[in-house]
Design a protein around this motif. Structure first.
Motif, PDB file in Angstrom:
ATOM      1  N   ASP A  45       0.792  -1.219   0.000  1.00 43.16           N
ATOM      2  CA  ASP A  45       0.000   0.000   0.000  1.00 43.16           C
ATOM      3  C   ASP A  45       0.828   1.275   0.000  1.00 43.16           C
ATOM      4  OD1 ASP A  45      -2.525   1.156  -0.114  1.00 43.16           O
ATOM      5  OD2 ASP A  45      -2.511   1.567   2.022  1.00 43.16           O
ATOM      6  N   PRO A 137      -4.983  -4.445 -14.973  1.00 37.78           N
ATOM      7  CA  PRO A 137      -4.892  -3.942 -16.347  1.00 37.78           C
ATOM      8  C   PRO A 137      -3.539  -4.201 -17.021  1.00 37.78           C
ATOM      9  CG  PRO A 137      -4.482  -2.158 -14.804  1.00 37.78           C
ATOM     10  CD  PRO A 137      -4.667  -3.413 -13.983  1.00 37.78           C
ATOM     11  N   GLU A 251     -10.114  -2.010   0.590  1.00 40.93           N
ATOM     12  CA  GLU A 251      -8.949  -2.260  -0.280  1.00 40.93           C
ATOM     13  C   GLU A 251      -9.149  -3.442  -1.219  1.00 40.93           C
ATOM     14  OE1 GLU A 251      -5.592  -2.530   2.376  1.00 40.93           O
ATOM     15  OE2 GLU A 251      -5.415  -0.370   2.545  1.00 40.93           O
ATOM     16  N   THR A 252     -10.419  -3.731  -1.584  1.00 37.47           N
ATOM     17  CA  THR A 252     -10.671  -4.789  -2.554  1.00 37.47           C
ATOM     18  C   THR A 252     -11.296  -4.173  -3.803  1.00 37.47           C
ATOM     19  OG1 THR A 252     -12.880  -5.163  -1.631  1.00 37.47           O
ATOM     20  CG2 THR A 252     -11.098  -6.531  -0.773  1.00 37.47           C
ATOM     21  N   VAL A 253     -10.975  -4.738  -4.969  1.00 35.97           N
ATOM     22  CA  VAL A 253     -11.627  -4.281  -6.202  1.00 35.97           C
ATOM     23  C   VAL A 253     -13.058  -4.801  -6.204  1.00 35.97           C
ATOM     24  CG1 VAL A 253     -11.626  -4.437  -8.714  1.00 35.97           C
ATOM     25  CG2 VAL A 253      -9.464  -4.130  -7.498  1.00 35.97           C
ATOM     26  N   ASN A 433       2.239  -7.369 -12.489  1.00 38.53           N
ATOM     27  CA  ASN A 433       0.875  -7.592 -12.023  1.00 38.53           C
ATOM     28  C   ASN A 433       0.429  -8.867 -12.739  1.00 38.53           C
ATOM     29  OD1 ASN A 433      -1.595  -7.114 -10.750  1.00 38.53           O
ATOM     30  ND2 ASN A 433      -2.361  -5.902 -12.456  1.00 38.53           N
TER      31      ASN A 433
ATOM     32  N   ALA B  16      -6.470  -0.427  -4.113  1.00 39.58           N
ATOM     33  CA  ALA B  16      -6.820  -1.843  -3.954  1.00 39.58           C
ATOM     34  C   ALA B  16      -5.717  -2.591  -4.691  1.00 39.58           C
ATOM     35  CB  ALA B  16      -8.198  -2.138  -4.539  1.00 39.58           C
ATOM     36  N   PHE B  19      -2.408  -1.383  -8.536  1.00 39.14           N
ATOM     37  CA  PHE B  19      -2.874  -1.016  -9.872  1.00 39.14           C
ATOM     38  C   PHE B  19      -4.338  -0.607  -9.945  1.00 39.14           C
ATOM     39  CE2 PHE B  19       0.770  -3.844 -10.283  1.00 39.14           C
ATOM     40  CZ  PHE B  19       1.609  -3.053 -11.055  1.00 39.14           C
ATOM     41  N   TRP B  20      -5.035  -0.601  -8.806  1.00 38.87           N
ATOM     42  CA  TRP B  20      -6.452  -0.234  -8.789  1.00 38.87           C
ATOM     43  C   TRP B  20      -6.731   0.773  -7.679  1.00 38.87           C
ATOM     44  CZ3 TRP B  20     -10.426  -2.210 -12.012  1.00 38.87           C
ATOM     45  CH2 TRP B  20     -10.000  -3.200 -12.913  1.00 38.87           C
ATOM     46  N   PRO B  74      -8.989   1.089 -12.674  1.00 40.78           N
ATOM     47  CA  PRO B  74      -7.521   1.027 -12.702  1.00 40.78           C
ATOM     48  C   PRO B  74      -6.936   2.392 -12.331  1.00 40.78           C
ATOM     49  CG  PRO B  74      -8.430   0.011 -14.663  1.00 40.78           C
ATOM     50  CD  PRO B  74      -9.571   0.704 -13.966  1.00 40.78           C
TER      51      PRO B  74
END
Lengths: 453, 105
Positions: A45, A137, A251-253, A433, B16, B19-20, B74
């Protein structure tokens, strides 16, 4: 062969080793019958520096304080202590750093605990590009990018930690691990069902973050055959169905599904129910094993070197034309750098940040109006430190005396420090990533069990 | 003028992973949630415009059980790079929080 227990209690004292917690909260966790203590030691982070440089974000004394309390607790109760992502980024150097502190404390306290270290650093040359897949991405990976990394770590699941515990470790110091694996390893080893274990592990990974008062210490999760129950360690603190469910957002997508090396946590159908005013029962969580085991890779490389300079403006006349002044500064820096050291576009780059005006959000900032005072940060980036500092020094007279176009005298602006320039050293970026497909969940990790008992 | 923050207990943003970015609006109550979760008010194209990102990359999660609207996209600026001014992306909720809510008719 011992039979599996009916339930396993996981004590998580704090969201990150070194962040501190009230000692009595851990004592209370032991009194409640904790079976394992689990704590995360790292995160990405705070940016790529910690992985790139392989140094910890936390202070040694703060880590030692937390470790001493937890090692004493583990020894007193005769239960294992698991620490993940040691030294912030979980590099081999980070594991060795935490292991060094641990050995000192064990010796000082006369504690007879068997230590295991698990290393997760990866050598670029040994990674098979054909088995590496990008995560969005990101794009496809090439060998040059992989080899440009100063450090690469693989993110372990629960399996290497479980292997260390099975081999007899009392204290497991793991390199980079998923936040959840640290708490999941022991209950999985004791036969608890995967759905509740992984969901509980996600809920507890930030300690008290899932309670109504995140500053009051950690939590205890009790996992059993049908679900898990969670309660704060501080008797004055509470978990509510909302505080627990809301932690899945943090902190989660995607708050409903989360990929682990061995499969996917699915919590979309989970039901959160208050048992009383401070305990919550969670049932209905699932874990779907994946057809292909994957290990996430993290890597950082040096992009160049930076030098920072910081001046400040209070004069209302300049502040009234701050955009005009900044445009002039930008133009003059470019011209002076070209004229004095002969560098052009592409040889260096710089960022001008106007703190107090729009530094944080830039063009996204919805607010307008002249500011009262503005701190002007000049950040110069170049291939080497000497060049970055040379550019910052050429800019120095401008940061001190640049007027607006309508002024017929030279103002003197307020530098924050002497010398004005601060060399920031190498700067890094995350470049991986990606996941690598593996045939065994432990193949990328080395478990070392010390015979120090 | 009423803005999103006026209808919320909390509006927050955070990384997150590297990259997000993800943001959450915790609506004050079910009525506030109904306004904030209405796609004709707040959808991917609004976020794309407000944050300078591509609408196709914006993910929306509307969670009535928690009165929460969660939005992920993103990271537009590489974390820790020369032009990243918010390493934890912890102040990027503000453009969303200050978005004007249409008056109730």
């Amino acid at each position: 062969m011992s039979t599996n227990p009916d339930s396993v209690r996981i004590l998580v004292p704090v969201g990150m080793l070194g962040a501190g917690f009230p000692p009595e909260t851990v004592e209370r966790g032991l009194a409640l019958g904790a079976d394992v203590i689990a704590v995360d030691g790292g995160s990405t982070d705070s940016g790529p520096y910690y992985l790139g440089a392989g140094t910890a974000k936390t202070a040694r004394a703060a880590v030692a304080r937390d470790l001493r309390l937890l090692l004493r607790a583990a020894a007193t109760a005769g239960i294992p202590l698991v620490i993940g992502s040691c030294g912030t980024s979980g590099t081999d150097a980070g594991v060795d750093w935490v292991a060094g502190i641990t050995r000192e404390i064990l010796a000082e306290e006369g504690l007879q605990l068997r230590l295991a270290t698990i290393y997760s650093s990866q050598r670029a040359a040994e990674l098979d590009l054909d088995r590496i897949r990008p995560l969005p991405p990101a794009g496809e990976l090439d060998r040059a990018t992989l080899e440009s990394c100063t450090n690469i770590v693989g993110m372990m699941g629960h399996e290497p930690i479980a292997a260390a515990l099975t081999a007899g470790a009392d204290v497991v110091l793991a390199g980079r691990a998923t936040d959840t694996a640290v708490a999941a390893a022991y209950p999985l080893l004791k036969g608890m069902p995967a759905g509740p274990v992984w969901h509980a592990a996600k809920i507890v990974e930030c300690g008290g973050q899932c309670t109504t008062n995140p500053r009051a210490g950690g939590v205890l999760a009790t996992v059993d055959a049908t679900g898990f129950t969670i309660e704060p360690l501080d008797p004055g603190n509470a978990c509510t169905p909302t505080s627990v469910a809301a932690h899945m957002l943090y902190e989660t997508v995607n708050p409903f599904t989360m990929r682990e090396p061995a499969g996917t946590i699915e919590v979309g159908d989970a039901v959160y129910q208050a048992l009383d005013e401070r305990r919550v029962r969670v049932e209905g969580s699932r874990f779907e094993p994946a057809a292909q085991h994957t290990i996430k890779l993290e890597g950082a490389r040096i992009t160049g070197y930076e030098t920072m300079s910081f001046t400040a403006i209070r004069d209302p006349h300049i502040l009234g034309q701050i955009d005009t002044w900044t445009a002039l500064l930008r133009k003059m820096i470019t011209e002076w750098v070209s004229g004095t050291i002969g560098l052009g576009e592409g040889d260096y780059a710089f960022d001008i940040r106007r703190y107090g005006y729009d530094a944080i959000l830039g063009s996204l900032d919805p607010a307008t109006g002249p500011p009262r005072e503005v701190g002007v940060m000049l950040l110069v980036h170049a291939a080497d430190q000497e060049t970055a500092t040379a550019v910052a020094k050429v800019a120095n007279p401008l940061l001190l005396h640049l007027p607006t176009p309508d002024m017929d005298y030279l103002p003197s602006l307020a530098f924050a420090t002497s010398p004005a320039e601060t060399e920031r050293g190498p700067v890094y970026e995350f470049v991986l990533n990606h996941v690598v497909e593996v045939s065994s969940p432990t193949s990328l990790f080395r478990v070392c069990l010390e015979d120090n008992r | 003028m009423t803005v999103v923050a006026d209808l919320a207990l909390e509006v927050r943003s955070k990384n997150a992973g590297p990259f997000w970015v993800t943001m959450e609006v915790f609506a004050r109550d079910a009525d506030a949630y109904a306004v904030l979760a209405d796609p004709s008010f707040l959808d991917a194209s609004v976020i794309a415009h407000r944050y300078g990102v591509t609408a196709e990359d914006v993910q929306f999660y509307r969670i009535p059980a928690l009165n929460v609207v969660k939005i992920s996209f993103p990271r537009p600026v590489v974390q820790g790079s020369l032009h990243d001014r918010d390493i934890h992306a912890g102040q990027h909720h503000v453009p969303l929080a200050l978005l004007a809510v249409p008056p109730v008719t």
